[in-house]
Design a protein around this motif. Sequence first.
Motif, mmCIF file in Angstrom:
data_model
loop_
_atom_site.group_PDB
_atom_site.id
_atom_site.type_symbol
_atom_site.label_atom_id
_atom_site.label_comp_id
_atom_site.label_asym_id
_atom_site.label_seq_id
_atom_site.Cartn_x
_atom_site.Cartn_y
_atom_site.Cartn_z
ATOM 1 N N MET A 139 42.182 39.980 43.718
ATOM 2 C CA MET A 139 42.582 39.667 42.349
ATOM 3 C C MET A 139 42.588 41.056 41.516
ATOM 4 N N MET A 140 43.673 41.676 42.017
ATOM 5 C CA MET A 140 43.743 43.049 41.274
ATOM 6 C C MET A 140 45.226 43.277 40.863
ATOM 7 N N PRO A 141 45.306 44.079 39.669
ATOM 8 C CA PRO A 141 46.911 44.015 39.058
ATOM 9 C C PRO A 141 47.839 45.262 40.218
ATOM 10 N N ASP A 173 45.045 39.954 33.013
ATOM 11 C CA ASP A 173 45.060 38.693 32.060
ATOM 12 C C ASP A 173 44.232 37.899 32.395
ATOM 13 N N GLU A 174 43.253 37.582 31.327
ATOM 14 C CA GLU A 174 42.086 36.829 31.699
ATOM 15 C C GLU A 174 42.201 35.302 32.006
ATOM 16 N N ILE A 204 41.789 33.445 35.823
ATOM 17 C CA ILE A 204 41.251 32.082 35.794
ATOM 18 C C ILE A 204 41.906 31.086 36.636
ATOM 19 N N LEU A 205 43.274 31.155 36.280
ATOM 20 C CA LEU A 205 44.100 29.991 36.746
ATOM 21 C C LEU A 205 44.387 30.499 38.517
ATOM 22 N N LYS A 206 44.725 31.857 38.646
ATOM 23 C CA LYS A 206 44.810 32.304 39.919
ATOM 24 C C LYS A 206 43.515 32.220 40.735
ATOM 25 N N SER A 207 42.544 32.277 40.452
ATOM 26 C CA SER A 207 41.029 32.215 41.022
ATOM 27 C C SER A 207 41.026 30.700 41.529
#
Length: 79
Positions: free
Chosen positions: A1-3, A46-47, A51-54
Amino acid sequence: MMPKQTPYPGFPDISTSGGAVELALDEARNKYQKNFTLVYSDSGCDEGLSILKSYELGTLEKVDAIIGPACAKWYLYDQ
């Protein structure tokens, strides 16, 4: 989870920290004799998106661990 690319100077992104994640996975593969598969997801710092991607990774992809997200709000207030 990294940009893919961080909007904040000094924060990790896939180009600066992706190699370290790969090395850690290689070490875990050797130590535990398990096959780990890396699934990349761009959080975009983006917070809400994080959350959605997690959630999606945990429910749809059935991942066992999430590394990240790499960005934090405190940085914006610390300047």
